[in-house]
Design a protein around this motif. Structure first.
Motif, short mmCIF file in Angstrom:
data_model
loop_
_atom_site.label_atom_id
_atom_site.label_comp_id
_atom_site.label_asym_id
_atom_site.label_seq_id
_atom_site.Cartn_x
_atom_site.Cartn_y
_atom_site.Cartn_z
N MET A 113 0.82 -1.21 0.00
CA MET A 113 0.00 0.00 0.00
C MET A 113 0.85 1.27 0.00
SD MET A 113 -3.11 -1.05 2.48
CE MET A 113 -4.34 -2.21 1.97
N GLY A 114 2.10 1.12 0.35
CA GLY A 114 3.03 2.24 0.29
C GLY A 114 3.71 2.38 -1.06
N SER A 115 3.46 1.43 -1.95
CA SER A 115 4.10 1.48 -3.26
C SER A 115 3.35 2.43 -4.19
CB SER A 115 4.15 0.09 -3.90
OG SER A 115 2.89 -0.27 -4.41
N ARG A 116 4.03 2.84 -5.23
CA ARG A 116 3.42 3.76 -6.19
C ARG A 116 2.33 3.08 -7.02
NH1 ARG A 116 6.12 3.20 -11.39
NH2 ARG A 116 7.89 1.80 -11.14
N HIS A 117 2.26 1.78 -7.02
CA HIS A 117 1.30 1.04 -7.84
C HIS A 117 -0.04 0.81 -7.14
CE1 HIS A 117 4.52 0.37 -10.62
NE2 HIS A 117 5.24 -0.15 -9.64
N TYR A 118 -0.06 0.89 -5.83
CA TYR A 118 -1.27 0.57 -5.07
C TYR A 118 -2.47 1.44 -5.45
CZ TYR A 118 -4.60 0.51 -1.27
OH TYR A 118 -5.76 0.46 -0.54
N LEU A 119 -2.31 2.75 -5.46
CA LEU A 119 -3.44 3.64 -5.74
C LEU A 119 -3.99 3.45 -7.15
CD1 LEU A 119 -2.41 6.94 -3.95
CD2 LEU A 119 -4.09 5.25 -3.22
N GLU A 120 -3.13 3.15 -8.08
CA GLU A 120 -3.55 2.97 -9.47
C GLU A 120 -4.14 1.58 -9.73
OE1 GLU A 120 -1.55 2.80 -13.90
OE2 GLU A 120 -0.40 3.64 -12.27
N LEU A 121 -3.54 0.54 -9.13
CA LEU A 121 -3.88 -0.84 -9.49
C LEU A 121 -4.66 -1.61 -8.44
CD1 LEU A 121 -0.40 -1.83 -10.98
CD2 LEU A 121 -2.44 -1.10 -12.24
N GLY A 122 -4.54 -1.22 -7.19
CA GLY A 122 -5.15 -1.99 -6.11
C GLY A 122 -4.13 -2.94 -5.49
N LEU A 123 -4.54 -3.58 -4.43
CA LEU A 123 -3.63 -4.41 -3.63
C LEU A 123 -3.11 -5.64 -4.38
CD1 LEU A 123 -2.28 -4.72 -0.88
CD2 LEU A 123 -4.30 -5.99 -0.12
N THR A 124 -4.00 -6.39 -4.99
CA THR A 124 -3.57 -7.62 -5.67
C THR A 124 -2.61 -7.33 -6.81
OG1 THR A 124 -5.62 -8.74 -5.05
CG2 THR A 124 -4.38 -9.69 -6.89
N ASP A 125 -2.95 -6.36 -7.65
CA ASP A 125 -2.07 -6.05 -8.78
C ASP A 125 -0.79 -5.36 -8.33
OD1 ASP A 125 -3.68 -7.31 -10.58
OD2 ASP A 125 -4.70 -5.50 -11.26
N ALA A 126 -0.81 -4.65 -7.21
CA ALA A 126 0.44 -4.10 -6.67
C ALA A 126 1.37 -5.23 -6.24
CB ALA A 126 0.16 -3.16 -5.51
N ALA A 127 0.78 -6.29 -5.68
CA ALA A 127 1.59 -7.47 -5.29
C ALA A 127 2.18 -8.14 -6.52
CB ALA A 127 0.72 -8.45 -4.50
N ILE A 128 1.38 -8.26 -7.57
CA ILE A 128 1.87 -8.86 -8.81
C ILE A 128 2.99 -8.00 -9.39
CG2 ILE A 128 1.25 -9.36 -11.22
CD1 ILE A 128 -1.51 -10.19 -10.10
N TRP A 129 2.79 -6.70 -9.38
CA TRP A 129 3.80 -5.79 -9.91
C TRP A 129 5.13 -5.97 -9.15
CZ3 TRP A 129 3.26 -2.72 -14.14
CH2 TRP A 129 4.34 -1.85 -14.40
N GLU A 130 5.05 -6.11 -7.84
CA GLU A 130 6.26 -6.26 -7.05
C GLU A 130 6.98 -7.57 -7.41
OE1 GLU A 130 7.17 -7.18 -2.52
OE2 GLU A 130 6.51 -5.13 -2.83
N VAL A 131 6.23 -8.64 -7.60
CA VAL A 131 6.82 -9.93 -7.97
C VAL A 131 7.48 -9.84 -9.35
CG1 VAL A 131 6.31 -12.32 -8.57
CG2 VAL A 131 5.31 -11.31 -6.52
N ALA A 132 6.81 -9.15 -10.27
CA ALA A 132 7.31 -9.06 -11.63
C ALA A 132 8.47 -8.09 -11.76
CB ALA A 132 6.18 -8.64 -12.58
N ASP A 133 8.59 -7.18 -10.82
CA ASP A 133 9.61 -6.13 -10.90
C ASP A 133 11.01 -6.67 -10.63
OD1 ASP A 133 10.54 -3.62 -11.38
OD2 ASP A 133 9.95 -2.83 -9.43
#
Length: 133
Positions: A113-133
């Motif tokens: 939730m502190g990542s830049r992706h959370y507000l745009e994508l939501g929690l699940t997709d922020a988690a996916i983004w972190e794994v893919a990053d």
């Protein structure tokens, strides 16, 4: 995001990253492909299941080559909970057996939730983004 191949960190290996809808489509296809149009999301068909089945067979043969997150698994179960018996129990059993072959990557929700992706994508997709990053 749907299914993405990602490069393994430092290893150069390719991995299969499963998101919610493809995982739900795969589980439904394992039960009965006719369930996919009704429960798998619009635009998904038996052909998508067969493609996912092929990818699963290729990637699951190698340890840690299929990756997902607890957030994806939770979201998938929420969709699959719409099924009635006996399909509901079958879906849970199939998902349990699939998880045995998956590299489950965990990140704390407060970190995501502190990542830049959370507000745009939501929690699940922020988690996916972190794994893919």
């Amino acid at each position: 995001m749907t299914i993405a191949e990602i490069d393994g960190l430092r290893s150069g290996r390719r991995r299969l990253l499963l998101d919610t809808t493809p995982l739900v489509v795969f589980v439904l296809g394992e039960i009965a492909p006719r369930l996919i149009p009704r429960y798998g999301g619009s635009g998904y068909s038996e052909g998508h299941y067969h493609a996912l089945f092929y990818l699963w067979k290729v990637y699951s043969k190698r340890p840690a080559h299929v990756v997902t997150t607890p957030h994806v698994l939770t979201e998938s179960l929420s969709f699959l909970n719409k099924l009635s018996e006996p399909n509901w129990t079958q879906a849970r059993e199939i998902l349990r057996s699939l998880v045995a072959d998956v590299d489950e990557r965990r990140s704390a929700s407060k970190v995501l939730m502190g990542s830049r992706h959370y507000l745009e994508l939501g929690l699940t997709d922020a988690a996916i983004w972190e794994v893919a990053d």
